[in-house]
Write a protein that holds these residues in place. Structure first.
Motif, PDB file in Angstrom:
ATOM      1  N   LYS A 101       0.830  -1.219   0.000  1.00 53.62           N
ATOM      2  CA  LYS A 101       0.000   0.000   0.000  1.00 53.62           C
ATOM      3  C   LYS A 101       0.864   1.269   0.000  1.00 53.62           C
ATOM      4  CE  LYS A 101      -3.237   2.163   3.091  1.00 53.62           C
ATOM      5  NZ  LYS A 101      -3.659   2.006   4.456  1.00 53.62           N
ATOM      6  N   HIS A 102       1.965   1.224   0.729  1.00 56.89           N
ATOM      7  CA  HIS A 102       2.815   2.414   0.853  1.00 56.89           C
ATOM      8  C   HIS A 102       3.978   2.418  -0.134  1.00 56.89           C
ATOM      9  CE1 HIS A 102       0.624   2.508   4.647  1.00 56.89           C
ATOM     10  NE2 HIS A 102       0.853   3.813   4.622  1.00 56.89           N
ATOM     11  N   ASN A 103       3.993   1.447  -1.025  1.00 52.59           N
ATOM     12  CA  ASN A 103       5.077   1.353  -2.005  1.00 52.59           C
ATOM     13  C   ASN A 103       6.458   1.309  -1.328  1.00 52.59           C
ATOM     14  OD1 ASN A 103       6.125   1.163  -4.538  1.00 52.59           O
ATOM     15  ND2 ASN A 103       6.256   3.387  -4.841  1.00 52.59           N
ATOM     16  N   VAL A 104       6.520   0.539  -0.265  1.00 56.85           N
ATOM     17  CA  VAL A 104       7.780   0.344   0.471  1.00 56.85           C
ATOM     18  C   VAL A 104       8.295  -1.050   0.114  1.00 56.85           C
ATOM     19  CG1 VAL A 104       8.765   0.012   2.784  1.00 56.85           C
ATOM     20  CG2 VAL A 104       7.153   1.887   2.373  1.00 56.85           C
ATOM     21  N   LEU A 105       9.492  -1.115  -0.411  1.00 58.41           N
ATOM     22  CA  LEU A 105      10.050  -2.410  -0.815  1.00 58.41           C
ATOM     23  C   LEU A 105      10.334  -3.268   0.425  1.00 58.41           C
ATOM     24  CD1 LEU A 105      11.305  -3.974  -3.361  1.00 58.41           C
ATOM     25  CD2 LEU A 105      13.500  -3.202  -2.428  1.00 58.41           C
ATOM     26  N   ILE A 106       9.927  -4.519   0.367  1.00 55.86           N
ATOM     27  CA  ILE A 106      10.235  -5.430   1.486  1.00 55.86           C
ATOM     28  C   ILE A 106      11.551  -6.135   1.182  1.00 55.86           C
ATOM     29  CG2 ILE A 106       9.498  -7.446   2.818  1.00 55.86           C
ATOM     30  CD1 ILE A 106       6.618  -6.802   1.779  1.00 55.86           C
ATOM     31  N   ILE A 107      12.494  -5.981   2.097  1.00 53.58           N
ATOM     32  CA  ILE A 107      13.743  -6.742   1.985  1.00 53.58           C
ATOM     33  C   ILE A 107      13.623  -7.848   3.019  1.00 53.58           C
ATOM     34  CG2 ILE A 107      16.257  -6.640   2.233  1.00 53.58           C
ATOM     35  CD1 ILE A 107      16.044  -3.649   1.467  1.00 53.58           C
ATOM     36  N   ALA A 108      13.320  -9.048   2.546  1.00 46.69           N
ATOM     37  CA  ALA A 108      13.037 -10.156   3.470  1.00 46.69           C
ATOM     38  C   ALA A 108      14.295 -11.000   3.628  1.00 46.69           C
ATOM     39  CB  ALA A 108      11.887 -10.990   2.939  1.00 46.69           C
ATOM     40  N   ASP A 109      14.985 -10.794   4.744  1.00 47.45           N
ATOM     41  CA  ASP A 109      16.199 -11.580   5.013  1.00 47.45           C
ATOM     42  C   ASP A 109      15.761 -12.875   5.691  1.00 47.45           C
ATOM     43  OD1 ASP A 109      18.511 -12.728   5.921  1.00 47.45           O
ATOM     44  OD2 ASP A 109      19.370 -10.875   6.719  1.00 47.45           O
ATOM     45  N   GLU A 110      15.778 -13.956   4.921  1.00 47.26           N
ATOM     46  CA  GLU A 110      15.253 -15.237   5.415  1.00 47.26           C
ATOM     47  C   GLU A 110      16.372 -16.251   5.623  1.00 47.26           C
ATOM     48  OE1 GLU A 110      12.043 -16.216   2.707  1.00 47.26           O
ATOM     49  OE2 GLU A 110      10.856 -14.513   3.408  1.00 47.26           O
ATOM     50  N   ILE A 111      17.553 -15.753   5.948  1.00 45.30           N
ATOM     51  CA  ILE A 111      18.726 -16.642   6.000  1.00 45.30           C
ATOM     52  C   ILE A 111      18.597 -17.765   7.044  1.00 45.30           C
ATOM     53  CG2 ILE A 111      20.123 -15.204   7.549  1.00 45.30           C
ATOM     54  CD1 ILE A 111      22.486 -15.974   5.492  1.00 45.30           C
ATOM     55  N   TYR A 112      17.744 -17.543   8.072  1.00 43.13           N
ATOM     56  CA  TYR A 112      17.579 -18.595   9.097  1.00 43.13           C
ATOM     57  C   TYR A 112      16.319 -19.424   8.863  1.00 43.13           C
ATOM     58  CZ  TYR A 112      21.229 -16.016  11.505  1.00 43.13           C
ATOM     59  OH  TYR A 112      22.411 -15.407  11.817  1.00 43.13           O
ATOM     60  N   TYR A 113      15.750 -19.348   7.663  1.00 45.15           N
ATOM     61  CA  TYR A 113      14.398 -19.898   7.488  1.00 45.15           C
ATOM     62  C   TYR A 113      14.287 -21.404   7.659  1.00 45.15           C
ATOM     63  CZ  TYR A 113      14.933 -21.456   2.580  1.00 45.15           C
ATOM     64  OH  TYR A 113      15.301 -22.094   1.443  1.00 45.15           O
ATOM     65  N   ARG A 114      15.381 -22.144   7.544  1.00 40.63           N
ATOM     66  CA  ARG A 114      15.290 -23.589   7.772  1.00 40.63           C
ATOM     67  C   ARG A 114      15.520 -23.912   9.264  1.00 40.63           C
ATOM     68  NH1 ARG A 114      13.266 -24.066   3.694  1.00 40.63           N
ATOM     69  NH2 ARG A 114      11.911 -25.232   5.028  1.00 40.63           N
ATOM     70  N   LEU A 115      15.923 -22.897  10.019  1.00 37.20           N
ATOM     71  CA  LEU A 115      16.260 -23.148  11.427  1.00 37.20           C
ATOM     72  C   LEU A 115      15.140 -22.660  12.346  1.00 37.20           C
ATOM     73  CD1 LEU A 115      20.047 -22.212  11.259  1.00 37.20           C
ATOM     74  CD2 LEU A 115      19.019 -24.480  11.245  1.00 37.20           C
ATOM     75  N   VAL A 116      14.062 -23.455  12.393  1.00 38.67           N
ATOM     76  CA  VAL A 116      12.961 -23.144  13.306  1.00 38.67           C
ATOM     77  C   VAL A 116      12.679 -24.382  14.152  1.00 38.67           C
ATOM     78  CG1 VAL A 116      11.827 -21.275  12.052  1.00 38.67           C
ATOM     79  CG2 VAL A 116      11.357 -23.638  11.399  1.00 38.67           C
ATOM     80  N   TYR A 117      12.114 -24.141  15.338  1.00 34.40           N
ATOM     81  CA  TYR A 117      12.039 -25.219  16.331  1.00 34.40           C
ATOM     82  C   TYR A 117      10.618 -25.405  16.881  1.00 34.40           C
ATOM     83  CZ  TYR A 117      16.835 -23.723  15.850  1.00 34.40           C
ATOM     84  OH  TYR A 117      18.033 -23.338  15.311  1.00 34.40           O
ATOM     85  N   GLY A 118      10.425 -26.577  17.519  1.00 34.55           N
ATOM     86  CA  GLY A 118       9.100 -26.893  18.059  1.00 34.55           C
ATOM     87  C   GLY A 118       8.134 -26.994  16.884  1.00 34.55           C
ATOM     88  N   ASN A 119       6.933 -26.413  17.064  1.00 41.25           N
ATOM     89  CA  ASN A 119       5.993 -26.490  15.935  1.00 41.25           C
ATOM     90  C   ASN A 119       5.973 -25.196  15.123  1.00 41.25           C
ATOM     91  OD1 ASN A 119       4.788 -24.944  17.763  1.00 41.25           O
ATOM     92  ND2 ASN A 119       3.071 -26.328  18.202  1.00 41.25           N
ATOM     93  N   THR A 120       7.048 -24.399  15.260  1.00 47.58           N
ATOM     94  CA  THR A 120       7.115 -23.131  14.519  1.00 47.58           C
ATOM     95  C   THR A 120       7.317 -23.403  13.037  1.00 47.58           C
ATOM     96  OG1 THR A 120       8.175 -22.166  16.426  1.00 47.58           O
ATOM     97  CG2 THR A 120       8.341 -20.918  14.380  1.00 47.58           C
ATOM     98  N   GLN A 121       6.604 -22.624  12.240  1.00 45.24           N
ATOM     99  CA  GLN A 121       6.764 -22.731  10.783  1.00 45.24           C
ATOM    100  C   GLN A 121       7.363 -21.438  10.295  1.00 45.24           C
ATOM    101  OE1 GLN A 121       2.960 -23.526   8.925  1.00 45.24           O
ATOM    102  NE2 GLN A 121       4.155 -24.838   7.542  1.00 45.24           N
ATOM    103  N   SER A 122       8.254 -21.572   9.316  1.00 44.52           N
ATOM    104  CA  SER A 122       8.818 -20.350   8.787  1.00 44.52           C
ATOM    105  C   SER A 122       8.155 -20.092   7.442  1.00 44.52           C
ATOM    106  CB  SER A 122      10.287 -20.640   8.745  1.00 44.52           C
ATOM    107  OG  SER A 122      11.056 -19.977   8.030  1.00 44.52           O
ATOM    108  N   ILE A 123       7.629 -18.895   7.300  1.00 41.89           N
ATOM    109  CA  ILE A 123       6.856 -18.555   6.099  1.00 41.89           C
ATOM    110  C   ILE A 123       7.645 -17.577   5.241  1.00 41.89           C
ATOM    111  CG2 ILE A 123       4.687 -17.521   5.257  1.00 41.89           C
ATOM    112  CD1 ILE A 123       4.093 -19.961   6.936  1.00 41.89           C
ATOM    113  N   CYS A 124       7.681 -17.849   3.959  1.00 46.26           N
ATOM    114  CA  CYS A 124       8.333 -16.919   3.040  1.00 46.26           C
ATOM    115  C   CYS A 124       7.301 -15.848   2.667  1.00 46.26           C
ATOM    116  CB  CYS A 124       8.787 -17.680   1.800  1.00 46.26           C
ATOM    117  SG  CYS A 124       9.354 -16.602   0.493  1.00 46.26           S
ATOM    118  N   ILE A 125       7.625 -14.598   2.959  1.00 44.87           N
ATOM    119  CA  ILE A 125       6.631 -13.528   2.762  1.00 44.87           C
ATOM    120  C   ILE A 125       6.189 -13.426   1.303  1.00 44.87           C
ATOM    121  CG2 ILE A 125       8.321 -11.628   2.527  1.00 44.87           C
ATOM    122  CD1 ILE A 125       6.290  -9.963   4.261  1.00 44.87           C
ATOM    123  N   ALA A 126       7.092 -13.754   0.392  1.00 40.77           N
ATOM    124  CA  ALA A 126       6.756 -13.633  -1.036  1.00 40.77           C
ATOM    125  C   ALA A 126       5.731 -14.676  -1.475  1.00 40.77           C
ATOM    126  CB  ALA A 126       8.019 -13.755  -1.871  1.00 40.77           C
TER     127      ALA A 126
END
Ligand code: PMP
Ligand code: GLU
Length: 399
Positions: free
Chosen positions: A194-219
């Protein structure tokens, strides 16, 4: 002699503290370093084998395409399609020399003097300096333990200026280990569109999640959000490949990918060829070792967190991802008579021989950061040294 650009930035606190610990170790002092976010595991064997084969086949002898060899780009795309259900094509990929380098190139590509970049705090140390090096200004948005160190749309709205060009969103987060839920990402994604702000999604830890946490790719959340996002990722953390320096950006924004390619073509020419072949195997080969390492990090988290959380005055929520603890030690400072985290960190190193990084560098001067990516026995030893140090200071103060 030095440029204004150079004078305005600070050295990376994580690297500086790691170096300080190394120097003491070289002097024969038994220092436990919890400074660097670096897995202690060796790079998986099959990945090393692929690199050796590439060298022997002569594949690493020459320059490659500036933004990476085609099979690697395709492997990156396939990997993200499988794990994140998000589609890209080879023209959307830029490979570079670590995620740090890719971020640097991205900021150089998009930032102009006077541009603002939203950075939720606590944040990874290099974001602020890289934005400044590109001539931009950081708009820090403070998050606290009460909101699980996550930024809200309301906060973003308040911090937004007409010069705001981008938002850095790092999930799982270094240093807090917070992980944004799908709903939270959806809301932030829509706000940014909405605000035309570019999202820089740093997902470098995305495979490292624990318990029942899910890592979601914003794109992956909508086409509009994907169009407005640059994903940053790399192999350093999940694949134990810090030394190979493989990072990449994925984006549907042709202008940005083109700009980044131009800069890389003048800067490094290409990521070292042998690392590209190693990365190709890492992404397209078996993922079993990656999962074993993730489980080991989770086990370390469970054990280390239990020991750390009961140290007098330490306040922290259990992280859901990455491999850091980031306790707020404001109460510990009061109990022990310290007036600054920096002095506490300094004495902890000198007297207890445990190296941690002061929260200052991450934009929070009440916290310390400890990496639990290392050996479990050393983590346990570190936890008891920190506890003994704190208890000793408290009793000195009381007597
Ligand atoms: N982003 C974050 C959040 C990090 O913690 C790191 C740490 N190295 C990087 C990017 C850069 O990673 P690389 O080693 O691939 O440069
Ligand atoms: N990202 C890691 C850390 O935060 C490695 C060091 C660095 O690049 O800052 O410790």
């Amino acid at each position: 002699m030095l440029s204004q650009r150079t004078k305005q930035i600070e050295e990376s606190a994580t690297l500086a503290m790691a170096q300080k610990a190394r120097q003491l170790i070289e002097q024969g002092i038994d220092v436990i370093s919890l400074t660097l976010g670096e897995p202690d595991f060796p790079t998986p064997k099959h990945v090393k084998q692929a690199a050796i084969q590439a060298i022997e086949a002569g594949l690493s002898d020459h320059y490659t395409n500036a933004t990476g060899i085609m099979p690697l780009k395709q492997a990156i795309i396939d990997f993200h399609q499988t794990f994140d259900d998000v589609s890209y094509s080879v023209k959307d990929v830029v490979v570079g020399t670590g995620a740090k380098h890719i971020l640097y190139v991205l900021f150089q590509t998009i930032i102009e003097k006077g541009d603002d970049v939203l950075i939720p705090t606590p944040y990874w140390v290099s974001y602020s300096e890289q934005v400044r090096l590109a001539g931009g200004q950081c708009l820090f948005v403070k998050t606290t333990i009460d909101t699980d160190y996550k930024v809200s749309v309301k906060q973003l709205d308040e911090a937004y200026t007409s010069n705001t060009k981008a938002l850095i969103l790092n999930s799982p987060t270094n240093p807090t280990g917070s992980v944004y839920s799908k709903e939270e990402l959806q809301e932030i994604g829509e706000w940014a569109v909405k605000h035309n702000v570019l999202i820089i999604a740093d997902e470098i830890y995305y495979r490292l999640v624990y318990g029942n946490t899910q890592s979601i790719c914003i794109a992956s959340l909508s086409e509009r959000i994907q169009q407005n996002t640059v994903i940053i990722n790399g192999l350093a953390k999940s694949f134990a490949m810090t030394g190979w320096r493989v990072g990449y950006a994925l984006s549907k924004r042709e202008d940005i990918i083109y700009g980044m390619s131009q800069i890389i073509s003048h800067e490094t020419s290409n990521l070292t060829a042998v690392s590209q072949y190693a990365a190709l195997e890492a992404l397209s080969g078996t993922q079993q070792v990656v999962e074993e390492m993730r489980r080991a990090f989770e086990q370390r988290l469970n054990i280390f967190y239990d020991k750390i959380k009961t140290i007098p005055g330490f306040e922290l929520a259990k992280p859901k991802g990455a491999f850091y603890l980031f306790p707020n030690i404001k109460n510990t400072l009061e109990l022990t008579g310290y007036t600054s985290v920096n002095k506490f960190v300094e004495d902890l190193l000198e007297e207890a021989h445990v190296a941690v990084v002061s929260g200052d560098a991450f934009g929070d001067d009440e916290c310390i950061r400890m990496s639990y990516a290392g050996d479990i026995e050393r983590l346990l030893e570190a936890a008891s040294r920190i506890r003994a140090f704190v208890e000793e200071k408290i009793s000195q103060r009381e007597s």
